[in-house]
Motif scaffolding. Structure first.
Motif, PDB file in Angstrom:
ATOM      1  N   PRO A   1       0.846  -1.257  -0.161  1.00  0.00           N
ATOM      2  CA  PRO A   1       0.332  -0.092   0.074  1.00  0.00           C
ATOM      3  C   PRO A   1       0.912   1.295   0.030  1.00  0.00           C
ATOM      4  CG  PRO A   1       0.191  -0.764   2.070  1.00  0.00           C
ATOM      5  CD  PRO A   1       0.942  -1.945   1.231  1.00  0.00           C
ATOM      6  N   VAL A   2       0.302   2.486  -0.521  1.00  0.00           N
ATOM      7  CA  VAL A   2       1.139   3.733  -0.389  1.00  0.00           C
ATOM      8  C   VAL A   2       0.203   4.688  -0.139  1.00  0.00           C
ATOM      9  CG1 VAL A   2       0.823   4.174  -2.730  1.00  0.00           C
ATOM     10  CG2 VAL A   2       2.969   5.286  -1.283  1.00  0.00           C
ATOM     11  N   TYR A   3       0.678   5.648   0.712  1.00  0.00           N
ATOM     12  CA  TYR A   3      -0.201   6.750   1.315  1.00  0.00           C
ATOM     13  C   TYR A   3       0.758   8.320   0.802  1.00  0.00           C
ATOM     14  CZ  TYR A   3      -2.161   9.952   5.030  1.00  0.00           C
ATOM     15  OH  TYR A   3      -2.942  10.938   5.655  1.00  0.00           O
ATOM     16  N   ILE A   4      -0.123   8.937   0.004  1.00  0.00           N
ATOM     17  CA  ILE A   4       0.416  10.042  -0.799  1.00  0.00           C
ATOM     18  C   ILE A   4       0.197  11.283   0.397  1.00  0.00           C
ATOM     19  CG2 ILE A   4       0.575  11.628  -2.507  1.00  0.00           C
ATOM     20  CD1 ILE A   4       1.283   8.919  -3.386  1.00  0.00           C
ATOM     21  N   VAL A   5       1.501  11.855   0.879  1.00  0.00           N
ATOM     22  CA  VAL A   5       0.986  12.965   1.954  1.00  0.00           C
ATOM     23  C   VAL A   5       0.784  14.282   1.403  1.00  0.00           C
ATOM     24  CG1 VAL A   5       2.490  11.863   3.809  1.00  0.00           C
ATOM     25  CG2 VAL A   5       3.562  13.323   2.240  1.00  0.00           C
ATOM     26  N   HIS A   6       0.248  15.300   1.790  1.00  0.00           N
ATOM     27  CA  HIS A   6      -0.032  16.563   1.482  1.00  0.00           C
ATOM     28  C   HIS A   6      -0.275  16.869  -0.001  1.00  0.00           C
ATOM     29  CE1 HIS A   6       4.204  16.417   0.781  1.00  0.00           C
ATOM     30  NE2 HIS A   6       4.665  16.677   2.131  1.00  0.00           N
ATOM     31  N   LEU A   7      -1.173  16.191  -0.565  1.00  0.00           N
ATOM     32  CA  LEU A   7      -1.587  16.232  -1.685  1.00  0.00           C
ATOM     33  C   LEU A   7      -2.137  17.594  -2.208  1.00  0.00           C
ATOM     34  CD1 LEU A   7      -2.934  13.338  -4.093  1.00  0.00           C
ATOM     35  CD2 LEU A   7      -3.902  15.603  -4.116  1.00  0.00           C
ATOM     36  N   SER A   8      -1.630  18.380  -3.233  1.00  0.00           N
ATOM     37  CA  SER A   8      -2.162  19.792  -3.330  1.00  0.00           C
ATOM     38  C   SER A   8      -3.096  20.182  -4.377  1.00  0.00           C
ATOM     39  CB  SER A   8      -0.821  20.348  -3.212  1.00  0.00           C
ATOM     40  OG  SER A   8      -0.259  20.367  -4.181  1.00  0.00           O
ATOM     41  N   CYS A   9      -3.112  19.268  -5.376  1.00  0.00           N
ATOM     42  CA  CYS A   9      -3.712  19.484  -6.609  1.00  0.00           C
ATOM     43  C   CYS A   9      -4.456  18.566  -7.458  1.00  0.00           C
ATOM     44  CB  CYS A   9      -2.393  20.211  -7.743  1.00  0.00           C
ATOM     45  SG  CYS A   9      -1.218  18.874  -8.010  1.00  0.00           S
ATOM     46  N   HIS A  10      -5.170  18.952  -8.583  1.00  0.00           N
ATOM     47  CA  HIS A  10      -6.037  18.219  -9.097  1.00  0.00           C
ATOM     48  C   HIS A  10      -5.266  17.088  -9.853  1.00  0.00           C
ATOM     49  CE1 HIS A  10      -9.179  16.871 -11.752  1.00  0.00           C
ATOM     50  NE2 HIS A  10      -8.558  17.237 -12.901  1.00  0.00           N
TER      51      HIS A  10
ATOM     52  N   GLY B   1       4.911  37.057   1.216  1.00  0.00           N
ATOM     53  CA  GLY B   1       4.716  35.898   0.724  1.00  0.00           C
ATOM     54  C   GLY B   1       5.320  34.748   1.281  1.00  0.00           C
ATOM     55  N   ALA B   2       6.491  34.692   1.930  1.00  0.00           N
ATOM     56  CA  ALA B   2       7.134  33.888   2.651  1.00  0.00           C
ATOM     57  C   ALA B   2       6.203  33.106   3.762  1.00  0.00           C
ATOM     58  CB  ALA B   2       8.388  34.552   3.683  1.00  0.00           C
ATOM     59  N   LYS B   3       5.239  33.759   4.203  1.00  0.00           N
ATOM     60  CA  LYS B   3       4.186  32.909   5.065  1.00  0.00           C
ATOM     61  C   LYS B   3       3.689  31.784   4.521  1.00  0.00           C
ATOM     62  CE  LYS B   3       2.382  37.181   7.265  1.00  0.00           C
ATOM     63  NZ  LYS B   3       1.352  38.272   7.157  1.00  0.00           N
ATOM     64  N   PHE B   4       3.850  31.747   3.118  1.00  0.00           N
ATOM     65  CA  PHE B   4       2.965  30.768   2.441  1.00  0.00           C
ATOM     66  C   PHE B   4       3.934  29.761   1.488  1.00  0.00           C
ATOM     67  CE2 PHE B   4       0.309  34.485   2.447  1.00  0.00           C
ATOM     68  CZ  PHE B   4      -0.517  34.265   3.246  1.00  0.00           C
ATOM     69  N   VAL B   5       5.408  29.883   2.112  1.00  0.00           N
ATOM     70  CA  VAL B   5       6.139  29.044   1.444  1.00  0.00           C
ATOM     71  C   VAL B   5       6.211  27.651   2.185  1.00  0.00           C
ATOM     72  CG1 VAL B   5       8.769  28.632   1.287  1.00  0.00           C
ATOM     73  CG2 VAL B   5       7.917  30.893   0.560  1.00  0.00           C
ATOM     74  N   PHE B   6       5.582  26.703   1.712  1.00  0.00           N
ATOM     75  CA  PHE B   6       5.670  25.373   2.165  1.00  0.00           C
ATOM     76  C   PHE B   6       5.614  24.228   0.911  1.00  0.00           C
ATOM     77  CE2 PHE B   6       1.696  27.327   3.150  1.00  0.00           C
ATOM     78  CZ  PHE B   6       0.871  26.872   2.046  1.00  0.00           C
ATOM     79  N   THR B   7       5.719  23.133   0.909  1.00  0.00           N
ATOM     80  CA  THR B   7       6.095  22.448  -0.199  1.00  0.00           C
ATOM     81  C   THR B   7       5.230  20.984   0.115  1.00  0.00           C
ATOM     82  OG1 THR B   7       8.337  23.055  -0.122  1.00  0.00           O
ATOM     83  CG2 THR B   7       7.595  20.891  -1.390  1.00  0.00           C
TER      84      THR B   7
END
Ligand code: URP
Ligand code: ZN
Ligand code: ZN
Length: 463
Positions: free
Chosen positions: A236-245, A284-290
């Protein structure tokens, strides 16, 4: 039978049921569920009329006291678990990092040391594996025996955390064998690095270039590759922090084929977008994450994914860095901004507000996304993630109608800004119990550092 506490008259909500009743607690466990006959045997009765009684939230993706990007995340296990508790989260799964050349056990021991005298609510760890050149495959089995049954692998951050495909494949095969679950950070780190170097050489150094050098295709490609490697490995695999369509489509297709593929998203991808970078100066640095913030239209796709079970979990990826002295490290160059954002406190309110009050899904689905499925996937169920006889009395009395405007002025996280500043939510955790102990009562914090316990988890089983 005598009870320590009876929570009376609330609307009890689980992933499957909603009913009005009393929940009785003895020795930290749920001892009885019934009607008003339980109250006469209670040392204390807490009135929950007009409120929901929910299983405590479970946040399976946090980074407390984590060295990263030349600094350390600003919440430690005391301030982070306290803020989590104020938001109705009573269990965390944080990440213990194996640095190159180290045995996995060292990561576990280091993070136990960070957490054990500080946590105010229960916690567990995934192990981040960055190096499989020694005996670490066998050590994965030993960790599973210790209750650390999941491993985070990175397809991004070359030279820091990233593993090559062969190592990822080996680790996946090991979990197919030992019952563990791999959590994948799915972004194509190599391609992103080329884009980053190009941006820097063109003098593009502002925070928004962090987002512009990490396209959705890089996330979708890595998501598809992670799924293919897991399929080959029979794991099995679990994808973390998926962000987009684009990445969500890869997960949806795999699940349609019946593969044991799961994914989480986080409130920032549901509420914020690339437009948040349209702010003056370095803000904008407030929103710098990955992965980074995406175009706004992705938000509704993700909400729909939560509704339709293409996404199974909402976590926070809480990884706070203050603007002052931390994010500021990258004032002249976005690659030096520590990656991460704060969110541990507001997950329950944001998802209830946008999901249930927003008319997108039921309160039962809300409980499933923030508590029950996290517990099931990560080996905590039925001890946690539900309201049932014998389960831990991790409970939240939640006012579904109370409004709150999120602000750094009032939050409990140790960080000097909020990603969600000014957003009004409906639905707030009012009273929170961890293993039967009252730890939050309105604005009052009643917990104690060190009372949270490390929870050994079972191996993966499908939710
Ligand atoms: O920017 C992020 N997400 N920081 C935390 C590390 C990670 O990749 O989850
Ligand atoms: Zn990650
Ligand atoms: Zn993370």
């Amino acid at each position: 039978m005598a009870f320590d506490i009876v929570i009376a008259d609330g609307r009890v909500v689980t992933a499957t049921d909603t009913y009005t009743g009393d929940v009785a607690i003895s020795n930290g466990k749920i001892a009885a569920i019934g009607q008003n006959e339980l109250r006469q045997n209670a040392a204390r009765v807490i009135d929950a009329a007009g409120k929901y009684v929910l299983p405590g939230g479970i946040d399976v993706h946090t980074h407390l006291d984590m060295p990263f990007g030349g600094t350390t995340s600003s919440d430690d296990f005391e301030t982070g678990t306290r803020a989590a508790a104020f938001g109705g989260t009573t269990t965390l799964i944080d990440f213990a990092i194996q640095y190159k050349g180290q045995p996995l056990r060292k990561a576990f021991d280091t993070w136990i040391e960070k957490a054990s005298r500080k946590a105010v609510c229960d916690y567990s760890f995934h192990c981040i594996v960055t190096d499989l050149t020694g005996d670490q495959l066998n050590e994965m089995n030993a960790l599973v025996d210790e209750g650390v049954t999941s491993f985070k692998l990175f397809m991004a951050y070359p030279g820091v955390f990233m593993l090559d495909d062969a190592s990822i494949f080996k680790a996946l095969r090991q979990t197919a064998d030992n019952g563990g679950l791999v959590c994948m950070h799915a972004e194509n780190g190599g391609a992103i690095d080329v884009l980053v170097q190009q941006a820097l050489s063109e003098g593009k150094k502002a925070p928004k270039y962090h987002a512009l050098t990490r396209p959705t295709t890089a996330e979708a490609e890595a998501t598809a590759r992670a799924i293919a490697l897991a399929e080959m490995a029979g794991a099995p695999v679990y994808i973390v922090h998926l962000s987009c369509h684009d990445a969500l489509e890869k997960v949806r297709e795999a699940r349609d084929r019946g593969l044991p593929v799961y994914a989480e998203t986080c409130p920032q991808y549901l509420y914020l977008s690339i437009e948040n970078f349209d702010v003056p100066g370095f803000e904008g640095a407030k929103f710098v994450f990955t992965p980074p913030l995406r175009e706004k239209w992705n938000q509704e796709k993700l909400w729909n994914g939560l509704k339709r079970d293409h996404l199974q979990v909402v976590s926070t990826d809480h990884c706070p860095f203050c603007i002052k002295e931390q994010k500021e490290l990258g004032r002249e160059d976005f690659t030096k901004i520590p990656n991460g954002g704060p969110g541990i406190e507001h997950r329950m309110s944001l998802i209830y507000s946008g999901g249930v009050k927003g008319g997108r899904f039921s309160v039962n689905r809300f409980v499933e996304l923030v508590s029950t499925t996290p517990a099931k996937l990560f080996g905590l169920y039925p001890r946690k993630g539900t309201i049932g006889l014998g389960s831990d009395a991790d409970l939240v009395i939640f006012d579904p109608n109370r409004k709150h405007t999120i602000s750094a002025k009032t939050h409990h996280m140790r960080v000097d800004y909020s990603m969600f500043e000014g957003i009004e939510v409906t639905g707030v955790a009012e009273t929170v119990l961890s293993q039967g102990r009252l730890i939050v009562d309105g604005n009052q914090f009643l917990g104690q550092p060190g009372r949270g316990t490390f929870v050994k988890r079972s191996t993966y089983s499908p939710p």
